[in-house]
Scaffold this motif. Sequence first.
Motif, mmCIF file in Angstrom:
data_model
loop_
_atom_site.group_PDB
_atom_site.id
_atom_site.type_symbol
_atom_site.label_atom_id
_atom_site.label_comp_id
_atom_site.label_asym_id
_atom_site.label_seq_id
_atom_site.Cartn_x
_atom_site.Cartn_y
_atom_site.Cartn_z
ATOM 1 N N ARG A 31 0.842 -1.195 0.000
ATOM 2 C CA ARG A 31 0.000 0.000 0.000
ATOM 3 C C ARG A 31 0.870 1.236 0.000
ATOM 4 O O ARG A 31 1.860 1.313 0.715
ATOM 5 C CB ARG A 31 -0.884 0.025 1.241
ATOM 6 C CG ARG A 31 -1.966 -0.989 1.195
ATOM 7 C CD ARG A 31 -3.073 -0.702 2.155
ATOM 8 N NE ARG A 31 -2.678 -0.543 3.530
ATOM 9 C CZ ARG A 31 -3.388 -1.001 4.541
ATOM 10 N NH1 ARG A 31 -4.490 -1.675 4.326
ATOM 11 N NH2 ARG A 31 -2.997 -0.801 5.768
ATOM 12 N N ARG A 32 0.456 2.202 -0.762
ATOM 13 C CA ARG A 32 1.203 3.451 -0.835
ATOM 14 C C ARG A 32 0.804 4.411 0.288
ATOM 15 O O ARG A 32 1.605 5.228 0.721
ATOM 16 C CB ARG A 32 0.970 4.095 -2.193
ATOM 17 C CG ARG A 32 1.780 5.337 -2.380
ATOM 18 C CD ARG A 32 1.800 5.778 -3.792
ATOM 19 N NE ARG A 32 2.637 6.960 -3.899
ATOM 20 C CZ ARG A 32 2.741 7.686 -4.969
ATOM 21 N NH1 ARG A 32 2.092 7.350 -6.047
ATOM 22 N NH2 ARG A 32 3.508 8.738 -4.997
ATOM 23 N N ASP A 52 -1.047 -5.411 -11.399
ATOM 24 C CA ASP A 52 -0.315 -4.469 -10.555
ATOM 25 C C ASP A 52 -0.912 -4.525 -9.146
ATOM 26 O O ASP A 52 -2.052 -4.096 -8.934
ATOM 27 C CB ASP A 52 -0.408 -3.057 -11.119
ATOM 28 C CG ASP A 52 0.489 -2.063 -10.416
ATOM 29 O OD1 ASP A 52 0.840 -2.276 -9.236
ATOM 30 O OD2 ASP A 52 0.837 -1.049 -11.049
ATOM 31 N N ARG A 107 -0.568 -2.793 -6.625
ATOM 32 C CA ARG A 107 -0.973 -1.499 -6.069
ATOM 33 C C ARG A 107 -2.431 -1.165 -6.392
ATOM 34 O O ARG A 107 -3.064 -0.391 -5.677
ATOM 35 C CB ARG A 107 -0.063 -0.387 -6.592
ATOM 36 C CG ARG A 107 1.378 -0.541 -6.148
ATOM 37 C CD ARG A 107 2.275 0.452 -6.816
ATOM 38 N NE ARG A 107 2.327 0.202 -8.260
ATOM 39 C CZ ARG A 107 3.031 0.906 -9.122
ATOM 40 N NH1 ARG A 107 3.739 1.939 -8.701
ATOM 41 N NH2 ARG A 107 3.029 0.610 -10.405
ATOM 42 N N ASP A 108 -2.962 -1.757 -7.463
ATOM 43 C CA ASP A 108 -4.354 -1.496 -7.838
ATOM 44 C C ASP A 108 -5.354 -2.190 -6.919
ATOM 45 O O ASP A 108 -6.554 -1.975 -7.032
ATOM 46 C CB ASP A 108 -4.605 -1.936 -9.283
ATOM 47 C CG ASP A 108 -3.920 -1.026 -10.288
ATOM 48 O OD1 ASP A 108 -3.737 0.170 -9.987
ATOM 49 O OD2 ASP A 108 -3.574 -1.514 -11.374
ATOM 50 N N TYR A 146 -5.910 -1.647 -3.900
ATOM 51 C CA TYR A 146 -6.309 -0.784 -2.790
ATOM 52 C C TYR A 146 -7.058 0.434 -3.298
ATOM 53 O O TYR A 146 -6.660 1.071 -4.270
ATOM 54 C CB TYR A 146 -5.086 -0.329 -1.989
ATOM 55 C CG TYR A 146 -4.314 -1.499 -1.444
ATOM 56 C CD1 TYR A 146 -4.763 -2.175 -0.316
ATOM 57 C CD2 TYR A 146 -3.176 -1.953 -2.083
ATOM 58 C CE1 TYR A 146 -4.085 -3.281 0.167
ATOM 59 C CE2 TYR A 146 -2.478 -3.050 -1.599
ATOM 60 C CZ TYR A 146 -2.938 -3.706 -0.475
ATOM 61 O OH TYR A 146 -2.261 -4.802 0.000
ATOM 62 N N TRP A 154 -4.288 4.511 -6.199
ATOM 63 C CA TRP A 154 -2.981 5.091 -5.890
ATOM 64 C C TRP A 154 -2.507 6.055 -6.978
ATOM 65 O O TRP A 154 -1.875 7.052 -6.689
ATOM 66 C CB TRP A 154 -1.947 3.984 -5.689
ATOM 67 C CG TRP A 154 -1.661 3.222 -6.958
ATOM 68 C CD1 TRP A 154 -2.343 2.134 -7.428
ATOM 69 C CD2 TRP A 154 -0.656 3.501 -7.920
ATOM 70 N NE1 TRP A 154 -1.828 1.721 -8.631
ATOM 71 C CE2 TRP A 154 -0.777 2.551 -8.955
ATOM 72 C CE3 TRP A 154 0.344 4.471 -8.024
ATOM 73 C CZ2 TRP A 154 0.057 2.535 -10.067
ATOM 74 C CZ3 TRP A 154 1.170 4.445 -9.130
ATOM 75 C CH2 TRP A 154 1.022 3.487 -10.130
#
Length: 77
Positions: free
Chosen positions: A2-3, A46, A48-49, A51, A67
């Motif tokens: 998570r960013r 990806d 990151r996608d 979240y 993000w």
Amino acid sequence: MRRFEVGDNVRVDIPNRDDADFDRYHGQTGKVVEVIEDDAGQATGDERDSYLFGVEFKGGNTDHFRWRDLRPNPKEE
């Protein structure tokens, strides 16, 4: 990975002016108040996608962003 985490200050940075949310949100700042995990990362490849970040803006309205549409905003504005 998570960013952002709940409590982080962020700025909305939508790169595509044709995005329906560009005029409404681009440049606004707020605070992450919720993190939702889903399976979008499996579809895109990806992680990151996976979240979705709920961001609360001044005035109390909240909306959700991936993000790629958020940047850190270390100063609370």
